[in-house]
Structures are given as structure tokens and as C-alpha cells.
Write a protein that holds these residues in place. Sequence first.
Motif, PDB file in Angstrom:
ATOM      1  N   SER A   1       7.607  44.102  70.899  1.00 50.46           N
ATOM      2  CA  SER A   1       8.959  43.673  70.548  1.00 50.46           C
ATOM      3  C   SER A   1       9.300  42.359  71.236  1.00 50.46           C
ATOM      4  O   SER A   1       8.696  41.986  72.255  1.00 50.46           O
ATOM      5  CB  SER A   1       9.986  44.736  70.952  1.00 50.46           C
ATOM      6  OG  SER A   1      10.175  44.745  72.359  1.00 50.46           O
TER       7      SER A   1
ATOM      8  N   SER B   1      17.170  49.814  65.870  1.00 49.59           N
ATOM      9  CA  SER B   1      17.608  48.755  66.772  1.00 49.59           C
ATOM     10  C   SER B   1      16.916  48.743  68.124  1.00 49.59           C
ATOM     11  O   SER B   1      16.909  47.716  68.798  1.00 49.59           O
ATOM     12  CB  SER B   1      19.121  48.872  67.011  1.00 49.59           C
ATOM     13  OG  SER B   1      19.429  50.119  67.638  1.00 49.59           O
ATOM     14  N   THR B   2      16.331  49.892  68.551  1.00 51.21           N
ATOM     15  CA  THR B   2      15.844  50.009  69.922  1.00 51.21           C
ATOM     16  C   THR B   2      14.493  50.714  69.955  1.00 51.21           C
ATOM     17  O   THR B   2      14.354  51.799  69.379  1.00 51.21           O
ATOM     18  CB  THR B   2      16.849  50.810  70.781  1.00 51.21           C
ATOM     19  OG1 THR B   2      18.154  50.245  70.626  1.00 51.21           O
ATOM     20  CG2 THR B   2      16.465  50.770  72.247  1.00 51.21           C
TER      21      THR B   2
ATOM     22  N   PRO C   1      19.631  45.417  73.163  1.00 50.01           N
ATOM     23  CA  PRO C   1      20.310  44.670  72.113  1.00 50.01           C
ATOM     24  C   PRO C   1      21.578  45.373  71.680  1.00 50.01           C
ATOM     25  O   PRO C   1      21.759  46.570  71.896  1.00 50.01           O
ATOM     26  CB  PRO C   1      19.268  44.674  70.971  1.00 50.01           C
ATOM     27  CG  PRO C   1      18.451  45.882  71.221  1.00 50.01           C
ATOM     28  CD  PRO C   1      18.386  46.028  72.723  1.00 50.01           C
TER      29      PRO C   1
ATOM     30  N   LYS D   1      16.845  48.218  59.058  1.00 49.67           N
ATOM     31  CA  LYS D   1      17.719  47.451  59.943  1.00 49.67           C
ATOM     32  C   LYS D   1      18.516  48.347  60.888  1.00 49.67           C
ATOM     33  O   LYS D   1      19.024  47.883  61.911  1.00 49.67           O
ATOM     34  CB  LYS D   1      18.657  46.578  59.119  1.00 49.67           C
ATOM     35  CG  LYS D   1      17.964  45.390  58.457  1.00 49.67           C
ATOM     36  CD  LYS D   1      18.949  44.543  57.664  1.00 49.67           C
ATOM     37  CE  LYS D   1      18.245  43.347  57.028  1.00 49.67           C
ATOM     38  NZ  LYS D   1      19.177  42.513  56.219  1.00 49.67           N
TER      39      LYS D   1
ATOM     40  N   PRO E   1      11.413  46.815  66.557  1.00 54.01           N
ATOM     41  CA  PRO E   1      12.591  46.483  65.749  1.00 54.01           C
ATOM     42  C   PRO E   1      12.551  45.018  65.319  1.00 54.01           C
ATOM     43  O   PRO E   1      12.127  44.155  66.080  1.00 54.01           O
ATOM     44  CB  PRO E   1      13.765  46.728  66.715  1.00 54.01           C
ATOM     45  CG  PRO E   1      13.213  47.610  67.787  1.00 54.01           C
ATOM     46  CD  PRO E   1      11.764  47.233  67.920  1.00 54.01           C
ATOM     47  N   VAL E   2      12.966  44.761  64.102  1.00 56.06           N
ATOM     48  CA  VAL E   2      13.038  43.385  63.605  1.00 56.06           C
ATOM     49  C   VAL E   2      14.414  43.174  62.978  1.00 56.06           C
ATOM     50  O   VAL E   2      15.004  44.090  62.417  1.00 56.06           O
ATOM     51  CB  VAL E   2      11.940  43.093  62.560  1.00 56.06           C
ATOM     52  CG1 VAL E   2      10.568  43.129  63.201  1.00 56.06           C
ATOM     53  CG2 VAL E   2      11.997  44.078  61.397  1.00 56.06           C
ATOM     54  N   LYS E   3      14.913  41.964  63.118  1.00 56.90           N
ATOM     55  CA  LYS E   3      16.242  41.651  62.585  1.00 56.90           C
ATOM     56  C   LYS E   3      16.175  41.152  61.156  1.00 56.90           C
ATOM     57  O   LYS E   3      17.176  41.123  60.456  1.00 56.90           O
ATOM     58  CB  LYS E   3      16.913  40.603  63.477  1.00 56.90           C
ATOM     59  CG  LYS E   3      17.189  41.092  64.895  1.00 56.90           C
ATOM     60  CD  LYS E   3      17.870  40.011  65.722  1.00 56.90           C
ATOM     61  CE  LYS E   3      18.151  40.512  67.138  1.00 56.90           C
ATOM     62  NZ  LYS E   3      18.803  39.470  67.975  1.00 56.90           N
ATOM     63  N   THR E   4      14.989  40.742  60.722  1.00 61.16           N
ATOM     64  CA  THR E   4      14.847  40.229  59.367  1.00 61.16           C
ATOM     65  C   THR E   4      14.580  41.376  58.399  1.00 61.16           C
ATOM     66  O   THR E   4      14.318  42.505  58.801  1.00 61.16           O
ATOM     67  CB  THR E   4      13.689  39.223  59.301  1.00 61.16           C
ATOM     68  OG1 THR E   4      12.491  39.857  59.767  1.00 61.16           O
ATOM     69  CG2 THR E   4      13.992  38.028  60.187  1.00 61.16           C
TER      70      THR E   4
ATOM     71  N   ASP F   1      15.740  47.996  53.234  1.00 65.29           N
ATOM     72  CA  ASP F   1      16.371  47.177  54.274  1.00 65.29           C
ATOM     73  C   ASP F   1      17.414  47.933  55.075  1.00 65.29           C
ATOM     74  O   ASP F   1      17.518  47.768  56.295  1.00 65.29           O
ATOM     75  CB  ASP F   1      17.010  45.938  53.649  1.00 65.29           C
ATOM     76  CG  ASP F   1      15.980  44.891  53.243  1.00 65.29           C
ATOM     77  OD1 ASP F   1      14.819  45.025  53.671  1.00 65.29           O
ATOM     78  OD2 ASP F   1      16.339  43.954  52.511  1.00 65.29           O
TER      79      ASP F   1
ATOM     80  N   VAL G   1      23.506  48.947  66.637  1.00 62.25           N
ATOM     81  CA  VAL G   1      23.991  49.034  65.265  1.00 62.25           C
ATOM     82  C   VAL G   1      24.135  50.512  64.956  1.00 62.25           C
ATOM     83  O   VAL G   1      23.568  51.358  65.641  1.00 62.25           O
ATOM     84  CB  VAL G   1      22.997  48.380  64.278  1.00 62.25           C
ATOM     85  CG1 VAL G   1      22.826  46.911  64.597  1.00 62.25           C
ATOM     86  CG2 VAL G   1      21.658  49.084  64.309  1.00 62.25           C
TER      87      VAL G   1
END
Length: 285
Positions: free
Chosen positions: A181, A81-82, A35, A78, A106-109, A74, A38
Motif C-alpha cells: 500500500s 479503505s484500510t 486514511p 472504493k 486499497p486504491v483510490k482510483t 467501483d 469512508v
Amino acid sequence: CGRLTMAAAISVLLCSGLLGGAPARRAVPSAFARPRAVPRMLAWEQPDFSPVAIRSVKPSSSPRFFEVTVDAGDELAKAYSTPGQFVQLRPSADAKPGFFAIASPPVKTGGGALEFLVKAAESNAWLTGAKAGAGAEMCAPMGKGFDLSVISAENPDLPCTNLCFAVAGSGVACVRSIVESAAFPLGAGKTAQLFLGCRDLADLPYSDRFEAWEQAGVQLVPVLSRAPDFDGCKGYVQDALRAEGKLKAPAESAIVLVGTKEMAEAVKEVAEGFNIPKERVLTNF
């Protein structure tokens, strides 16, 4: 050594969490593609710590391991990422931090929680014995994690059809972060194996997750060092990998490696003997 299915391992049980290298530069569009990165803490930087709270601590399926959930907020959550990234965690500013691989995917929310698998040890007693709401300090996620794009890269001359997890003890936390994931689903013709080293069957952490992992396409190969009557693989993970017929399609395998220095060196020697390219022996440091 004989094969023990996940279902059999669970039946027996019911009856009785790092540093180096640079990430790959070329993205491969697929379910296993890395992904977009970040900002995260590099392993060699002196980290800044932020206050966090322990949400819960509970024993895993093995009495030697604990599942710890941390309310990180958060921003820190966040930054994860990996799969394979880790953090430094300490009880207070004057205490020496420990390194802990992140077990949750990892979660994007939002949500702000990170989960860990922690081995019971004197140095970790402050964490495995913590009460809900206890304060701690944590840095941002560190390390490059595992670049799983290697298994999906199209290379007719050197295909990669099998993903092998070679891990010991709490290293299975990294397996969970990958298998659970969104990036994990195996493509057609792909297989996955988990060579998990522990003392005995009762010592296997996350055994309550094995059935779901099997449904996701992962074959469990327990490797037990203190179970002389065990009918499966005995000894250490590197021994099981050397056994003829245990590793599927060795020349077409990629290995996710998490373990001690001695184990890592031995597994790399096994991989070299199978002509597995070095770039397909994946570490998270």
C-alpha cells in the motif's frame, strides 16, 4: 533459530485470508497515518450482498493456496479503505458466506477489482475451482483494519521502531495489503519483520513477492512446523518470537497479528512478556 534471507528462501523454492474493537480516534500525520474513513460495513451488522464476478483464479506459489481476483465494481472496491479489512463472499443467495481478508492494497482510483488469497478447503472449493466470469455475491468491506499510525506516533518515552508481522498461512494476505500500500514506506530508523508460519518452504504463499517486500524493508523469518531438517526457525510463530534475538527491539515493537485463536493468545502472551503495550498488538477485528 537461524535466519533465512528472502533470497535464500526463494532459491530453495526454485530448486524444489477476523472481528471486534474500535478504531483509534486520533490521527497522526505521517506515512503510516490512517486514511480518512469512508463508509464501510461494521463487522457485527447483517450485510447486504451485491452481485460480483470472478475475474481469475490461479494457484499461488504454494499448492495449498489460490490467488483470486473478483470484479466487485467501483462502489464496493472504493469502500475498501484500510489494509486488514475483509468481506463475506458466497456463490449464491442460499449459500453460507465465507470471510476473506482482502489481499490487494486499497486504491483510490477506479478499476473495481479486489484480490484475495484463499486456502484450499472443502468450504472454499466453489471459489478456488471457479471459472473466469462465474457469478458470486459479496458484501461491502468489513472491519476496522489495522491502524498503523502506532508505529509513527512520536513518543520519546516509548518509541516504536520495529513493525513485526506475526502471521500464519493465508494471513499473509493482510501483510501484502499493508506492504504494497502507499502508506507503507518505512521512515528513518524503522524496521519491519515478517514471521510467517507454514508447514515447509514449498508451502509459503506469495514467495514470488518476497524479493520486492525485502526491497521495501521487510525481513522474512519463515517459521516451519513440518520441516525437521530446516536450518531456520522450526515450530510455530509464537516459538520464534520467544527465541532470544529474533524479534528486533522487542520493547520498541508493534505487532500485526493474524492467525488462529490459539496462536493469537500465545503471541499476546509473548508481547506481554516483552512489555509491548496492548495497543501495539494490532488485530483487524
